[in-house]
Design a protein around this motif. Sequence first.
Motif, short mmCIF file in Angstrom:
data_model
loop_
_atom_site.label_atom_id
_atom_site.label_comp_id
_atom_site.label_asym_id
_atom_site.label_seq_id
_atom_site.Cartn_x
_atom_site.Cartn_y
_atom_site.Cartn_z
N LEU A 503 -19.39 27.05 -67.73
CA LEU A 503 -18.40 27.13 -68.81
C LEU A 503 -18.76 26.19 -69.96
O LEU A 503 -18.67 26.57 -71.13
CB LEU A 503 -17.01 26.78 -68.28
CG LEU A 503 -16.22 27.88 -67.57
CD1 LEU A 503 -14.99 27.30 -66.90
CD2 LEU A 503 -15.83 28.97 -68.57
N ALA A 504 -19.14 24.96 -69.61
CA ALA A 504 -19.52 23.99 -70.64
C ALA A 504 -20.70 24.50 -71.46
O ALA A 504 -20.73 24.36 -72.69
CB ALA A 504 -19.85 22.65 -70.00
N GLN A 505 -21.66 25.12 -70.78
CA GLN A 505 -22.82 25.67 -71.48
C GLN A 505 -22.40 26.84 -72.36
O GLN A 505 -22.90 26.99 -73.49
CB GLN A 505 -23.86 26.12 -70.46
CG GLN A 505 -25.15 26.64 -71.10
CD GLN A 505 -26.18 27.05 -70.06
OE1 GLN A 505 -25.88 27.09 -68.87
NE2 GLN A 505 -27.39 27.34 -70.50
N ALA A 506 -21.47 27.68 -71.88
CA ALA A 506 -21.04 28.85 -72.64
C ALA A 506 -20.37 28.46 -73.94
O ALA A 506 -20.51 29.15 -74.96
CB ALA A 506 -20.09 29.70 -71.79
N VAL A 507 -19.62 27.35 -73.95
CA VAL A 507 -18.93 26.92 -75.17
C VAL A 507 -19.74 25.88 -75.94
O VAL A 507 -19.22 25.21 -76.84
CB VAL A 507 -17.51 26.37 -74.86
CG1 VAL A 507 -16.66 27.43 -74.21
CG2 VAL A 507 -17.57 25.12 -74.00
N ARG A 508 -21.03 25.72 -75.57
CA ARG A 508 -21.96 24.79 -76.25
C ARG A 508 -21.42 23.36 -76.21
O ARG A 508 -21.49 22.62 -77.20
CB ARG A 508 -22.18 25.20 -77.71
CG ARG A 508 -22.38 26.68 -77.95
CD ARG A 508 -23.67 27.22 -77.34
NE ARG A 508 -23.94 28.55 -77.85
CZ ARG A 508 -23.52 29.68 -77.25
NH1 ARG A 508 -22.84 29.60 -76.13
NH2 ARG A 508 -23.83 30.85 -77.76
N LEU A 509 -20.92 22.95 -75.04
CA LEU A 509 -20.41 21.59 -74.86
C LEU A 509 -21.43 20.79 -74.06
O LEU A 509 -21.63 21.06 -72.87
CB LEU A 509 -19.07 21.62 -74.12
CG LEU A 509 -18.34 20.28 -73.96
CD1 LEU A 509 -17.82 19.80 -75.30
CD2 LEU A 509 -17.18 20.42 -72.97
N PRO A 510 -22.12 19.83 -74.67
CA PRO A 510 -23.15 19.06 -73.94
C PRO A 510 -22.58 18.36 -72.71
O PRO A 510 -21.43 17.92 -72.69
CB PRO A 510 -23.61 18.03 -74.99
CG PRO A 510 -23.31 18.67 -76.31
CD PRO A 510 -22.04 19.44 -76.09
N ASP A 511 -23.40 18.25 -71.67
CA ASP A 511 -22.97 17.66 -70.39
C ASP A 511 -22.46 16.23 -70.55
O ASP A 511 -21.59 15.79 -69.79
CB ASP A 511 -24.13 17.67 -69.39
CG ASP A 511 -24.48 19.08 -68.92
OD1 ASP A 511 -23.64 19.98 -69.12
OD2 ASP A 511 -25.57 19.27 -68.37
N ARG A 512 -22.99 15.51 -71.53
CA ARG A 512 -22.60 14.10 -71.67
C ARG A 512 -21.13 13.94 -72.02
O ARG A 512 -20.56 12.86 -71.86
CB ARG A 512 -23.46 13.42 -72.73
CG ARG A 512 -23.27 13.92 -74.16
CD ARG A 512 -24.18 13.15 -75.12
NE ARG A 512 -24.02 13.56 -76.51
CZ ARG A 512 -24.65 14.58 -77.06
NH1 ARG A 512 -25.51 15.31 -76.33
NH2 ARG A 512 -24.45 14.89 -78.33
N TYR A 513 -20.49 15.02 -72.51
CA TYR A 513 -19.08 14.92 -72.88
C TYR A 513 -18.14 15.22 -71.70
O TYR A 513 -16.93 15.05 -71.83
CB TYR A 513 -18.75 15.88 -74.03
CG TYR A 513 -19.38 15.47 -75.34
CD1 TYR A 513 -19.04 14.26 -75.95
CD2 TYR A 513 -20.32 16.28 -75.97
CE1 TYR A 513 -19.62 13.88 -77.16
CE2 TYR A 513 -20.90 15.91 -77.17
CZ TYR A 513 -20.54 14.71 -77.76
OH TYR A 513 -21.12 14.33 -78.94
N LEU A 514 -18.67 15.65 -70.56
CA LEU A 514 -17.80 16.01 -69.45
C LEU A 514 -17.05 14.80 -68.90
O LEU A 514 -15.94 14.94 -68.37
CB LEU A 514 -18.64 16.66 -68.33
CG LEU A 514 -19.21 18.05 -68.64
CD1 LEU A 514 -20.06 18.54 -67.47
CD2 LEU A 514 -18.09 19.05 -68.94
N THR A 515 -17.63 13.62 -69.02
CA THR A 515 -16.95 12.42 -68.52
C THR A 515 -16.08 11.76 -69.58
O THR A 515 -15.41 10.76 -69.30
CB THR A 515 -17.99 11.40 -68.03
OG1 THR A 515 -18.90 11.09 -69.09
CG2 THR A 515 -18.77 11.96 -66.85
N SER A 516 -16.08 12.29 -70.80
CA SER A 516 -15.30 11.69 -71.90
C SER A 516 -13.84 12.09 -71.81
O SER A 516 -13.48 13.15 -71.28
CB SER A 516 -15.86 12.13 -73.25
OG SER A 516 -17.21 11.77 -73.39
#
Length: 705
Positions: A503-516
């Motif tokens: 899902l994060a990849q589909a919405v172009r959300l870099p992995d580093r923001y998952l913990t933010s």
Amino acid sequence: MNGPSPPPPPASFPAFDVSKSEQSDALTIVGLTVAYRTRGRERDVLQDVSFRIRRGESYGLVGESGCGKSTVAMATLRYLARNGRVKAGRISIAGKEVHSLDAAALRELRANRISMVYQDPSRALNPSLTIARQVGEAFEASGATREDGLKQTADMLRKVRIAEPERVMDSYPHQLSGGMQQRVVIAMALASKPALLILDEPTTGLDATVEAEVLDLVAQLREEFHTAVLFISHNLAVIGRMCERVGVLYAGKLVEEGATQDVFARPRHPYTVGLLRCLPTVGRSKDTDRLDTIAGSLPQPGSVTQGCIYAERCRLADDRCRREAPPPYRLSARHGDQMSRCHYHERAMELPRATPADAPAQTSGNTHAAHDASPVLRAESVSKTFHVAGAALRAVDDVSLELAKGETLGLVGESGSGKTTLAKLLLGLVSPDAGSVIELDGTPLPARVTNRNDEQVKSLQIVFQNPDSALNRAHSVRRLIGRALSRLSALHGEAREERLASLAQAVRLPDRYLTSRTRQLSGGLKQRVAIARAFAGDPRIVVCDEPTSALDVSVQAAILNLLADLQRDRSVSYVFISHDLNVVRYLSDRIAVLYVGRLLEIGPASAVFDGPHHPYTEALLSSVPALDQQDGEAFPDAKPQRIRLAGELPSPAAPPSGCVFHTRCPRKLGAICEQQDPPYADAGDAHRIRCHIPVDELRVLQRRN
């Protein structure tokens, strides 16, 4: 807050003769550098900004959020936050240097020489005071007595086109519409007949018709009072319509400046080129081409100490750009001098695209043939009546529509037309009146979402206008999306982590923001998180309620591309609500036009926009400022003459008889419009118009306009 003694104008910026300009200009800013102290460190948020605004002139200031536009306004007012200070430069208003004034002189300046209108009028008005008291105080601050202040209040409210000033004066802010509130705030700002009026995003949250009225009002009053205007906005089309000159801010630096026609027709800085390419202009759609975007994000204030501040995002940058900060190159343009801080300003128009121009090939599930298949969602005779203070308020009145698989239906109309209420009815957040039918794949949906099964709930999701109101600021992005996955699917452990990453990849959300935490994210990143959460359960239909209205054009372009890509990949259907008709036209396959809860027109997007169309649709389209683009150049679109709608939107508690639009219709025929509700007329290709004027006659009338 006062900084050190201002330095002389920098030799590298021979913009104007300060000694002469300060006496003749409404605003002169030279070499302005502003810093904020955060966590024990001072960071420059404005660096060496210089421009001037002549008396009676309108100057636009554009750039992404965080570029420093509002800081310029606050520094001009000498109203920076406690941790901010002017490190260098000078600001002069009508010949008076702002930062040399004592407290009494500063109060006099703010009372009589300068006024400001903010984006949200409700935050500028005291909810506990009547309009008469608040506007009257503005006149009293300029020396009027209370009695004279009330008299002048009524006169000023008439000037800002409020038809019944006495009624409005007795009202409290919450009793007025957003457009009416903004007119009241403008009336307060003009009470002192200021030399300089600062407008900070004054129309962002307004409908197209109200926005046009407010812009017309500002232009008229500017001419009448010979007031200079500093117009801050991320809406480039509004700037193109309202401003003679424009300055482009990037990360605290003025990177381009000149006559608006010159800057928008032939931009000389890659950042300006990128902003203009982000716009969903006439002739572009999600099916034919993708919007260009600006890769990367703004640098942290003070983080770029060498070279061009835009180099890391610029696709023309080379070693020279990263090594040498470009000076302000001055060029001769058609309407005057044009400045650009770019070593390669003559090649700015050759900037390579960041996003491929061609839209990806459509999947088989999103072809036109698929749109002709059985609808995934159907609403038949849907109505909703609220009971307020003993009165029946019909917010949605007998609306019928269908939504095909992989299709986008755009819902347009003024605030109060019933768009959001209709969306809530489809989602089951509000129960419709008896006799209303809402079906998913031909099966009736329970009225309330609490009575729907898991499959039905996950089939319909929503993305709100303001992600802050929908996302818990205390939770990490991983937890927000993970909770949606837990609730809407049976995934656990490693499978859920893989789904979350997908899902994060589909919405172009870099992995580093998952913990933010969401409070650490920009507006565009927050909206991506909201979209990822909405898509967590593989929805069939997503309602998008103004998802891009508060975003910069660069972020908006990325979100629109994302929505189009997700639709192509997953054949999801959208109900897209927006007051930005350029955005609606770009993303929508069909358009539905609502007015006081009634459906006045529905049909393919091209047919509705190109005409013939309902007189209400015609008025909406004529109100939209736009920039057309051809061969890479942008200029104000040649639009038909603007149609002004008389009066306010009628109350759903007492809608007009006959045609619901007849009280404001510029093409009203007569008694038939007042007495009979018009039937739908077929304009061809599933395009229906609810009007007594025959379709062929509408076509002729609208061609003349």
